[in-house]
Write a protein that holds these residues in place. Structure first.
Motif, PDB file in Angstrom:
ATOM      1  N   ALA A  53       6.256   4.818  -2.323  1.00 58.75           N
ATOM      2  CA  ALA A  53       6.731   5.571  -0.985  1.00 58.75           C
ATOM      3  C   ALA A  53       8.185   5.873  -1.554  1.00 58.75           C
ATOM      4  O   ALA A  53       9.016   5.053  -1.990  1.00 58.75           O
ATOM      5  CB  ALA A  53       6.796   4.809   0.096  1.00 58.75           C
ATOM      6  N   LEU A  98       4.124   8.909  -2.127  1.00 59.73           N
ATOM      7  CA  LEU A  98       4.253   9.188  -0.649  1.00 59.73           C
ATOM      8  C   LEU A  98       5.688   9.842  -0.450  1.00 59.73           C
ATOM      9  O   LEU A  98       6.346   8.923  -0.368  1.00 59.73           O
ATOM     10  CB  LEU A  98       3.759   8.068   0.327  1.00 59.73           C
ATOM     11  CG  LEU A  98       2.769   7.125  -0.298  1.00 59.73           C
ATOM     12  CD1 LEU A  98       2.534   5.817   0.414  1.00 59.73           C
ATOM     13  CD2 LEU A  98       1.509   8.207  -0.114  1.00 59.73           C
ATOM     14  N   ILE A 130       8.195  11.005   1.717  1.00 58.66           N
ATOM     15  CA  ILE A 130       8.880  11.017   3.256  1.00 58.66           C
ATOM     16  C   ILE A 130       9.994  11.878   3.456  1.00 58.66           C
ATOM     17  O   ILE A 130      11.131  11.804   2.893  1.00 58.66           O
ATOM     18  CB  ILE A 130       9.171   9.486   3.573  1.00 58.66           C
ATOM     19  CG1 ILE A 130       8.325   8.528   3.434  1.00 58.66           C
ATOM     20  CG2 ILE A 130       9.867   9.577   5.022  1.00 58.66           C
ATOM     21  CD1 ILE A 130       8.922   7.008   3.402  1.00 58.66           C
ATOM     22  N   VAL A 170       4.751  12.964   3.741  1.00 59.47           N
ATOM     23  CA  VAL A 170       4.538  11.878   4.938  1.00 59.47           C
ATOM     24  C   VAL A 170       5.872  12.260   6.033  1.00 59.47           C
ATOM     25  O   VAL A 170       6.945  12.321   5.568  1.00 59.47           O
ATOM     26  CB  VAL A 170       4.879  10.466   4.675  1.00 59.47           C
ATOM     27  CG1 VAL A 170       4.864   9.640   6.070  1.00 59.47           C
ATOM     28  CG2 VAL A 170       3.429   9.996   3.786  1.00 59.47           C
ATOM     29  N   VAL A 203       6.526   6.834  11.585  1.00 62.36           N
ATOM     30  CA  VAL A 203       6.433   6.827  10.042  1.00 62.36           C
ATOM     31  C   VAL A 203       5.733   5.517   9.380  1.00 62.36           C
ATOM     32  O   VAL A 203       4.833   5.889   8.178  1.00 62.36           O
ATOM     33  CB  VAL A 203       7.802   6.846   9.232  1.00 62.36           C
ATOM     34  CG1 VAL A 203       8.568   6.002   9.618  1.00 62.36           C
ATOM     35  CG2 VAL A 203       7.826   7.490   8.088  1.00 62.36           C
ATOM     36  N   ARG A 253       2.185   6.093   9.600  1.00 59.99           N
ATOM     37  CA  ARG A 253       1.557   7.338   8.736  1.00 59.99           C
ATOM     38  C   ARG A 253       1.617   6.815   7.094  1.00 59.99           C
ATOM     39  O   ARG A 253       0.586   7.424   6.487  1.00 59.99           O
ATOM     40  CB  ARG A 253       2.346   8.651   8.970  1.00 59.99           C
ATOM     41  CG  ARG A 253       2.261   9.300  10.163  1.00 59.99           C
ATOM     42  CD  ARG A 253       3.136  10.566  10.443  1.00 59.99           C
ATOM     43  NE  ARG A 253       4.561  10.249  10.387  1.00 59.99           N
ATOM     44  CZ  ARG A 253       5.059   9.905  11.619  1.00 59.99           C
ATOM     45  NH1 ARG A 253       4.613  10.106  12.892  1.00 59.99           N
ATOM     46  NH2 ARG A 253       6.417   9.960  11.767  1.00 59.99           N
ATOM     47  N   LEU A 254       2.493   6.324   6.867  1.00 58.55           N
ATOM     48  CA  LEU A 254       2.521   5.538   5.700  1.00 58.55           C
ATOM     49  C   LEU A 254       1.201   4.762   5.162  1.00 58.55           C
ATOM     50  O   LEU A 254       0.587   4.773   4.282  1.00 58.55           O
ATOM     51  CB  LEU A 254       3.525   4.823   5.284  1.00 58.55           C
ATOM     52  CG  LEU A 254       5.163   5.625   5.187  1.00 58.55           C
ATOM     53  CD1 LEU A 254       6.190   4.593   5.263  1.00 58.55           C
ATOM     54  CD2 LEU A 254       5.036   6.369   3.837  1.00 58.55           C
ATOM     55  N   ALA A 285      -1.910   6.731   4.738  1.00 58.63           N
ATOM     56  CA  ALA A 285      -1.747   7.833   3.625  1.00 58.63           C
ATOM     57  C   ALA A 285      -2.239   6.638   2.154  1.00 58.63           C
ATOM     58  O   ALA A 285      -2.446   7.132   1.247  1.00 58.63           O
ATOM     59  CB  ALA A 285      -0.414   8.187   3.134  1.00 58.63           C
TER      60      ALA A 285
END
Length: 319
Positions: free
Chosen positions: A156, A180, A182, A199, A205, A208-209, A212
């Motif tokens: 991420a 990922l 953000i 994302v 959040v 959503r992570l 994903a």
């Protein structure tokens, strides 16, 4: 001493006489700098602005990086060599170069830089990109190196479409990593086109992570702020696989890595990155350019924290 034509007159440079906000910035006529042993005088064509310069100017880093007034600012630069000091063999007047200054001096029409901190600018590399590379590039390189990603892992990246983030995303994707990214919903198209799963930031959040990356997140690169350090640890990422380039008490409390440009700010790293950019394999978006006299406006845009890529000063442009 070798010269193309001996510089006459004076240079112009950004200065500030006290800590503060954008209002303390001034552009002044200053004596034309002259190169000493191992140095070159560069006519600056492009010089990026960076969030760290705002932090230094505010006085927040006084204990670590104190300013001596009047202070200049700026580290990234690209330009033309106009004069060389004694002992210089690798560059001559008229050469196009890119690199960095450790003396807060690149926000100027001319600056003196040790030759060891410069390299030849690839002809295909636009000036504004070359002048934006020397902080963002090594910062991206160091952050990736710190979390040591492997193909197939999920990483991420917060602040994924900022100056550093755009490079991190692309360099990770080239390694076969699931990225990922953000960022704002408006940036989803750019992220998808450059190999990342977008994302959206904001409430939820973390959920959503997780959605994903249902098998978990292996590493986290924070390019925005302490809330993401806490989020990364809360998502179960091991602290030694979290890196942030934003100093904070949260980073210390969580025991995460804090490796930024300083650990990778070398000509070798810049040479590799500039070659990738010149070939088109990687891109560094330029969000906006400003003439030197509008440096305060450039920082105003930067401080909104919603730019994609870098904001760059063009000191030779009288706007």
């Amino acid at each position: 001493m070798t010269t193309a034509s001996t510089p006459l007159g004076r240079a112009r440079a950004v200065r500030f006489d006290r800590y503060g906000g954008r209002e303390v910035l001034d552009v002044r006529d200053v004596p034309m700098p002259r190169p000493g042993e191992g140095e070159v005088l560069v006519e600056v064509r492009a010089a990026a602005i960076n969030p760290g310069e705002t932090t230094i100017r505010s006085g927040a880093l006084h204990d670590l990086l104190p300013a001596t007034f009047p202070s200049g600012q700026g580290s990234d630069l690209a330009g033309i060599v106009r004069e060389t000091g004694p002992g210089i063999r690798e560059f001559g007047p008229g050469d196009a170069v890119l690199g960095f200054s450790w003396t807060r001096s690149s926000h100027a029409t001319h600056t003196v830089v040790p030759a060891a901190q410069l390299l030849a600018k690839p002809e295909a590399l636009p000036w504004e990109v070359a002048g934006a590379l020397s902080v963002a590039g090594p910062s991206a390189y160091a952050a990736i190196q710190a979390v040591d990603p492997h193909p197939g892992e999920a990483v991420a990246v917060s602040g994924a479409t900022g100056g550093v983030g755009t490079l991190v995303v692309q360099l990770l994707a080239r390694r076969g990593v699931t990225v990922l990214g953000i960022a704002s919903a408006a940036s989803a198209g750019w992220l998808s086109a450059h190999g990342a799963i977008p994302v959206a930031y904001g409430d939820g959040v973390g959920d959503r992570l997780r959605a994903a990356a249902p098998r978990g997140i292996d590493a986290f690169i924070d390019l925005f702020g302490p809330e993401y350090v806490r989020l990364a640890v809360g998502l179960g990422v091991k602290p030694d696989r979290v890196d942030t380039i934003v100093p904070s008490s949260a980073a210390v409390e969580c025991g995460v890595r804090q490796e930024g440009a300083a650990v990778a700010d070398t000509p070798a790293v810049l040479r590799d990155l500039s070659a990738l950019l010149a070939s088109g394999a990687v891109e560094l978006p330029i969000a906006a350019t400003y003439p030197l006299d509008r440096v305060a406006d450039a920082f105003e845009e930067l401080e909104r924290r919603h730019t994609r890529g870098k904001i760059v000063l063009l000191p030779q442009d009288r706007g």
